[in-house]
Scaffold this active site. Structure first.
Site, PDB file in Angstrom:
ATOM      1  CB  SER A 111      -0.860  -0.007   1.258  1.00 21.69           C
ATOM      2  OG  SER A 111      -1.414   1.263   1.458  1.00 21.69           O
ATOM      3  CB  SER A 112       0.587   4.527  -1.674  1.00 22.65           C
ATOM      4  OG  SER A 112      -0.661   4.951  -1.172  1.00 22.65           O
ATOM      5  CB  CYS A 113      -0.279   4.212   3.873  1.00 31.43           C
ATOM      6  SG  CYS A 113      -0.455   2.529   4.429  1.00 31.43           S
ATOM      7  CE1 TYR A 140      -3.545  -2.394   5.636  1.00 27.89           C
ATOM      8  CE2 TYR A 140      -2.444  -0.499   4.677  1.00 27.89           C
ATOM      9  CZ  TYR A 140      -3.190  -1.645   4.528  1.00 27.89           C
ATOM     10  OH  TYR A 140      -3.574  -2.052   3.274  1.00 27.89           O
ATOM     11  CE  LYS A 144      -1.461  -4.703   3.250  1.00 35.41           C
ATOM     12  NZ  LYS A 144      -1.838  -5.799   2.336  1.00 35.41           N
ATOM     13  CG  HIS A 183     -10.101   3.696   2.477  1.00 36.35           C
ATOM     14  ND1 HIS A 183     -10.279   2.338   2.388  1.00 36.35           N
ATOM     15  CD2 HIS A 183      -8.887   3.872   3.037  1.00 36.35           C
ATOM     16  CE1 HIS A 183      -9.218   1.721   2.871  1.00 36.35           C
ATOM     17  NE2 HIS A 183      -8.352   2.626   3.272  1.00 36.35           N
TER      18      HIS A 183
END
Ligand code: GFB
Length: 315
Positions: A111-113, A140, A144, A183
């Site tokens: 994920s980009s986060c 999170y 990841k 989201h």
């Protein structure tokens, strides 16, 4: 160009009922793959023994790991434990189970986060682990990141043909529309729709409206997954985004227009903004021949229509 996974290969899509897994299942099936699925009642992916036994028995040619505990900024920041533990547990059991079952190919979704909060924009894949994380989704992100390192480690130690993709913020039919845990995009569709129905003249959007986000339709991610499964076998995770971002205020205006809400939009700065910006550099996946196909306006309208016809669709 090599094709590492031509149809009609058998692919186990873990998490096939979610936003991403359902899109990947539709895409692979349409392209002639044989897709295997298991519901949570049939197979709890947090159960390592059951997962390993299933993978040994089923022996698919590839696994797409689309099962994850996901949620919006409030869910992530107020309930970090399941975001950390469920994701770590699922990743450990599926990735290691696939290796021990001798499954040659696996695609893991990050994920980009997971990129640093202040990464240079647009974010290239080599920004991973180069700075401190955004605090609202640290648990999170760490889970990841562990998954990405696990993939890289299986490649390094065993020569496994396991790969990772790094999607930006996703949306589409079948998303979670729960106001507390969703989201931003589905949350706003629901809030503006409810306001229109109730004839309200003011809707509040969380935060300052200034953070910038990039939104990719789940069907575009699914086509990217197919491209990666067939054409990519590198160590680095591959970013998947649409290449453009917009402010939350701009997004709110577009969602309001799509839904037909014409009242005022105000902002609540007491709610968290999260990371200021996370636009992905998508040169790697573009060079593999992929491009996004769903314009944001069309995707919002389609997602709104799908939710109206099945408002309780679970995530
Ligand atoms: O989509 P969202 O929850 O994810 O929030 P993140 C994006 C932005 O929209 C934030 C604002 O600046 C929010 O303050 N926002 C405005 C809202 N109104 C709302 C609303 O009603 N609901 C929500 N949810 N947001 C998540 C991470 O961060 O992104 C996850 O927490 C994951 O780990 C996911 O990576 C893709 O982009 O801030």
């Amino acid at each position: 160009m090599d094709d590492f996974l031509p149809p009609p290969a058998r692919v186990f899509v873990a998490g096939h009922r979610g936003l991403v897994g359902s899109a990947v299942t539709r895409r692979l099936t349409a392209q002639g793959y044989r897709v295997l699925t298991r519901t949570r009642a049939e197979l709890d992916l947090r159960d390592a023994r059951a997962t390993a036994a299933f993978l040994r028995r089923a022996r698919p040619d590839a696994v797409v790991l689309a099962a994850a505990r996901v949620g919006g900024i409030m869910a992530n920041s107020t309930h970090p434990v399941p975001f950390l533990e469920d994701n770590l547990t699922i990743q450990l059991s599926v990735i290691s189970g696939a290796h021990h079952a001798g499954i040659p190919r696996l695609l893991f979704l990050g994920s980009s986060c997971i990129y640093p909060r202040h990464a240079v924009q647009p974010i290239t894949e080599d920004a991973l682990l180069s700075g401190p994380l955004e605090p609202t989704n640290e648990a999170y992100a760490i889970a990841k990141i562990a998954g990405l390192v696990q993939i890289r480690s299986y490649r390094r130690q065993y020569g496994a043909s396991f790969i990772s993709a790094m999607p930006t913020n996703l949306y589409g039919p079948g998303d979670n529309f729960d106001p507390a845990t969703s989201h931003v995009l589905p949350a706003l569709i629901r809030r503006f729709h409810d306001a229109k129905e109730a004839k309200l003249t003011d809707v509040t959007v969380w935060g300052t409206g200034t953070p910038r986000r990039e939104f990719l339709h789940a069907d575009d991610l699914a086509s990217a997954c197919e491209v990666l499964l067939r054409r990519y076998d590198g160590d680095a995770p591959v970013n998947v985004g649409c290449g453009e971002d917009l402010t939350i205020a701009d997004l709110a205006a577009r969602v309001a227009a799509a839904v037909g809400y014409r009242g005022r939009i105000t902002f609540d700065p007491s709610r968290p903004d999260g990371t200021p910006r996370k636009l992905l550099d998508i040169s790697t996946i573009r060079a593999l021949g992929w491009a996004p196909a769903v314009p944001l306006a069309e995707g919002i309208a389609q997602t709104y229509r799908a939710w109206r016809s099945a408002p309780d669709t679970p995530a």
